[in-house]
Design a protein around this motif. Structure first.
Motif, PDB file in Angstrom:
ATOM      1  N   GLU A  31       2.844  79.310  40.796  1.00  0.00           N
ATOM      2  CA  GLU A  31       3.528  78.475  39.806  1.00  0.00           C
ATOM      3  C   GLU A  31       4.506  79.311  38.990  1.00  0.00           C
ATOM      4  O   GLU A  31       4.205  80.430  38.602  1.00  0.00           O
ATOM      5  CB  GLU A  31       2.475  77.827  38.892  1.00  0.00           C
ATOM      6  N   TRP A  32       5.683  78.752  38.733  1.00  0.00           N
ATOM      7  CA  TRP A  32       6.632  79.430  37.856  1.00  0.00           C
ATOM      8  C   TRP A  32       6.016  79.510  36.461  1.00  0.00           C
ATOM      9  O   TRP A  32       5.405  78.547  36.009  1.00  0.00           O
ATOM     10  CB  TRP A  32       7.955  78.657  37.784  1.00  0.00           C
ATOM     11  N   HIS A  54       9.099  75.233  32.900  1.00  0.00           N
ATOM     12  CA  HIS A  54       8.781  76.289  33.850  1.00  0.00           C
ATOM     13  C   HIS A  54      10.068  76.902  34.387  1.00  0.00           C
ATOM     14  O   HIS A  54      11.051  76.204  34.618  1.00  0.00           O
ATOM     15  CB  HIS A  54       7.966  75.738  35.021  1.00  0.00           C
TER      16      HIS A  54
ATOM     17  N   ILE B  32      11.548  71.207  42.264  1.00  0.00           N
ATOM     18  CA  ILE B  32      10.743  71.285  41.041  1.00  0.00           C
ATOM     19  C   ILE B  32      11.509  70.501  39.994  1.00  0.00           C
ATOM     20  O   ILE B  32      12.737  70.416  40.042  1.00  0.00           O
ATOM     21  CB  ILE B  32      10.497  72.759  40.617  1.00  0.00           C
TER      22      ILE B  32
ATOM     23  N   ARG C  93       0.562  72.366  35.497  1.00  0.00           N
ATOM     24  CA  ARG C  93       1.327  71.267  36.076  1.00  0.00           C
ATOM     25  C   ARG C  93       1.015  71.138  37.567  1.00  0.00           C
ATOM     26  O   ARG C  93       0.888  70.033  38.088  1.00  0.00           O
ATOM     27  CB  ARG C  93       2.826  71.468  35.874  1.00  0.00           C
ATOM     28  N   ASP C  94       0.873  72.295  38.227  1.00  0.00           N
ATOM     29  CA  ASP C  94       0.561  72.254  39.656  1.00  0.00           C
ATOM     30  C   ASP C  94      -0.739  71.501  39.927  1.00  0.00           C
ATOM     31  O   ASP C  94      -0.852  70.760  40.900  1.00  0.00           O
ATOM     32  CB  ASP C  94       0.436  73.679  40.218  1.00  0.00           C
ATOM     33  N   TRP C 289       7.712  67.812  47.091  1.00  0.00           N
ATOM     34  CA  TRP C 289       6.940  68.969  46.635  1.00  0.00           C
ATOM     35  C   TRP C 289       6.733  69.971  47.765  1.00  0.00           C
ATOM     36  O   TRP C 289       6.935  71.173  47.603  1.00  0.00           O
ATOM     37  CB  TRP C 289       5.596  68.493  46.080  1.00  0.00           C
ATOM     38  N   ARG C 296      10.531  77.370  45.629  1.00  0.00           N
ATOM     39  CA  ARG C 296       9.829  77.890  44.444  1.00  0.00           C
ATOM     40  C   ARG C 296       9.310  79.304  44.709  1.00  0.00           C
ATOM     41  O   ARG C 296       9.415  80.185  43.849  1.00  0.00           O
ATOM     42  CB  ARG C 296       8.675  76.951  44.073  1.00  0.00           C
TER      43      ARG C 296
END
Lengths: 121, 269, 318
Positions: A31-32, A54, B32, C93-94, C289, C296
């Motif tokens: 995750e950022w 993020h 994102i 959030r993930d 996603w 990401r």
């Protein structure tokens, strides 16, 4: 009891490495990181906390903040700081931290009774 | 007033609209949330530029003589309006011309495919657009000069954003490196057209796009070097967009974009 | 402080309308309820981008295209503010997205209905955003600080959404016969799902009492629904459209509109996954996603490399 007290530390401004939300069970390594965004709405004013987002790095965090938090001309300057680097006071200690200030009313100008004729003071 | 200034303006407007349209396809589907919002801002900038340019083009068109007007566009729907003596609007120009009347470069109509292709396309175009608008600020058409000045601020940010993504992907993981290299290679063949002087370019006497190439190439090379991406060898370049000969993609874009105006003609929305 | 006094302290704050902030002590259930409510709200915003998003490329004018694009983008922003608020409660959030993608978390059922014509962009803005605002304005005073602040921002931005929707409906109503028909058709299809948006009737809403106690909720489902109907029926009259409820009539005694029976069977079926678009919506979110994973990862890998290089340069310099 230990577990319960620990709940004091839930939050975005934790002093834990994983502040910003790891609940422990979930792998967040992909995750950022989370950043806090502060925006100056116009020259002459302080930067104010606007929210979080993020981003992979600081530069991207500033750009994301520009795209997310200034779409309606809300700002002229942006600060970002990775959430985990914010240290916060402990709400459990708020009585000893802040209440001692409440009886120091002599710090306020209204404490002093002066004649109405006195101007410009 | 000649028709050439109209076509010249449309050439710029069509680039902005088609690229803005393409990028808008990402909205709601980004990798994102933060970047979904970011890329949509870019799309809104392009659409805003397109609107200013079409409004100017409509003014130019409406000032033409009726003889000149009849020779501008092939589209039957537009011809019907013109023969009735109606003034054209920004929407008529965007929604009622067919592909052969569109003058955008082939690059901007190429599909999004994935984030790498989208970034490569934007990067090539943003770098061009930056050089182009910088020059267009000196236009003898004061409306174009004003649009260029305003747009240049947006484009400066676009170029920063897409350059950073090229670098991130190129110097990121093995997978992202491979993907952005492939995208750069693939869309390279559409960059030659950006610097070709079309008939309209030549007659307009505005920006000498051919002269922009060295500056563009330098900028692109610097970024690709930092991204550890190999700059493609000069090879065969596609062209034709500026003269209305497009790839198959444009037809589908227009079919989708123009559907409402075609199915329900002459209505206010 | 003892466990007991933590709880007492918390209850007193709630009673005194003092906001709860992230690092304050809070009961486990309060935290869980908030995470559930805020994340569902966030999911609704980003799934809600889809039914309108599919008309961005088909919008009938350049002005409408830009407005719709900005609107759908705003919804992404709202999702972002809300996810951030939930993250202050100790969930990433993930993790929330994972709950959405695996079907564990719910989102507003309304977005499982299809948007079939351009008029649906009007109906969604007018009715769906209208209902959402009705729900959201009281939440600006909800007891959890980050949630309340996110809602203030959301409500500020949301006001343009409903206006643009109503403007679309107004334009259609003033348009040609086929445009009026299009507007009425959209109202017919979106009316009932919109009033279902307020959730099951109070009698079947077991969490309402506790949530009201905690000031996570400030009005009951039925109260908000009634308010929405009263306001919206008048707006429909203004643009000459007919609300598709034969039992709808003004009640002088109550000072409200009476309305017909809501098909709760349909509601629960859509919640359970049997709506017209449940699968498509979830697939679209999952695809975005999963397709974005390498992007990401790349950004993170690049950031690490760059940091390492900086450190390296420092060491070399020293």
């Amino acid at each position: 009891m230990n577990q319960l007290i620990n709940k004091n530390l839930y939050g975005d401004y934790g002093d834990k490495e994983n502040a910003g939300g790891a609940s422990g069970s979930h792998d967040t390594s992909s995750e950022w990181p989370l950043w806090e965004v502060f925006i100056r709405s116009k020259a002459g004013l302080d930067h104010k906390h606007a929210g979080s987002l993020h981003a992979a790095d600081a530069q991207m965090a500033i750009e994301n903040a520009r795209d997310v938090y200034t779409r309606r001309m809300e700002g002229v300057s942006i600060w970002v700081v990775e959430s985990k680097y914010i240290h916060a006071s402990d709400p459990g200690e708020s009585e000893s931290m802040y209440e001692p200030a409440t009886d120091k009313i002599y710090r306020h100008p209204t404490f002093y009774d002066l004649p109405d004729e006195l101007k410009h003071m | 007033m000649s028709t050439n200034q109209l076509f010249y303006t449309l050439q710029i407007a069509d680039n902005a609209l088609i690229l803005g349209h393409r990028i808008s396809e990402w909205c709601g589907h980004g990798p994102i949330l933060e970047q979904d919002i970011a890329i949509t801002n870019t799309s809104l900038d392009h659409l805003g530029q397109a609107r200013s340019l079409y409004q100017h083009a409509a003014d130019l068109f409406n000032a033409l003589s009726s003889a000149e007007k009849t020779n501008c566009f092939a589209s039957a729907a537009l011809q019907a309006k013109i023969s009735k003596g109606e003034n054209l609007t920004e929407d008529d120009l965007a929604y009622l011309r067919d592909g052969w009347d569109f003058r955008n470069v082939l690059l901007v109509e190429q599909p999004n495919k994935d984030w790498a292709y989208t970034i490569a396309r934007s990067f090539f175009y943003d770098a061009y657009n930056f050089c182009f608008y910088t020059e267009l600020q000196k236009s003898k058409d004061s409306a174009l000069a004003a649009i260029a000045e305003k747009s240049l601020k947006e484009v400066t940010y676009h170029l920063r954003w897409s350059s950073e993504w090229v670098i991130r992907l190129g110097d990121g993981t093995d997978e992202s490196h491979a993907r952005i290299q492939e995208a750069i290679n693939s869309y390279w063949a559409f960059t030659g057209e950006l610097f070709e002087m079309s008939v309209v370019d030549k007659a307009a006497g505005e920006v000498d796009v051919n002269a922009l190439k060295p500056v563009w190439l330098q900028r692109v090379t610097t970024v690709l070097d930092e991204a550890t991406i190999t700059v493609p060898k000069d090879a065969w370049m596609h062209s034709g967009g500026k003269d209305g000969r497009h790839t198959e993609h444009l037809g589908y874009i227009l079919a989708e974009m123009q559907f409402m105006q075609r199915a329900y003609p002459n209505m206010e929305w | 402080m003892t466990v007991h006094s933590f709880q007492e302290h918390f209850d007193k704050k709630i009673d005194d309308e003092v906001m709860i902030e992230p690092r304050d002590w809070m009961p486990d259930d309060y935290r869980k309820t908030l995470i559930r409510q805020i994340s569902q709200h966030a999911h609704s915003e980003i799934v809600g981008m889809l039914p309108e998003g599919n008309w961005i490329t088909r919008a009938p004018s350049l002005r409408r295209k830009a407005v719709l694009l900005a609107k759908v983008q705003d919804e992404g922003g709202h999702g972002l503010y809300l996810y951030s608020a939930a993250e202050t409660l100790g969930i990433s959030r993930d993790e929330m997205l994972d709950q959405l993608h695996t079907g564990k978390a719910k989102y507003s059922s309304i977005f499982n209905y299809p948007s079939l014509t351009w008029a649906d962009m009007g109906a969604i803005g007018w009715l769906v955003d209208g209902a959402a605002i009705m729900n959201q304005v009281p939440l600006c005073r909800t007891s959890y600080g980050p949630y309340a602040r996110a809602m203030v921002r959301v409500c500020k931005e949301e006001s343009f959404h409903q206006r643009q929707g109503f403007e679309i409906m107004l334009t259609l109503s003033n348009g040609t016969e086929v445009q009026k028909k299009m507007a009425q058709d959209a109202l017919n299809r979106w009316w009932w799902p919109s009033i279902m948006m307020f959730g099951p009737p109070d009698a079947d809403s077991p969490h309402t009492a506790q949530s009201m106690r905690w000031r996570i909720k400030r009005f009951t489902n039925d109260e908000l629904r009634q308010k929405f109907i009263d306001v919206t029926v008048e707006q429909a009259k203004l643009i000459g459209l007919t609300v598709p409820d034969p039992d709808l009539k003004w009640n002088d005694a109550t000072g409200h509109y009476d309305y017909g029976a809501i098909n709760w069977d349909e509601f629960w079926n859509v919640v359970k996954g049997n709506g017209p678009c449940n699968k498509e919506r979830l697939e679209a979110r999952k695809k975005a996603w999963e397709d974005g994973a390498w992007v990401r990862d790349a950004a993170l890998a690049y950031s690490k490399k760059r940091k390492a290089r900086k450190e390296n340069n420092k060491t070399l310099a020293a």
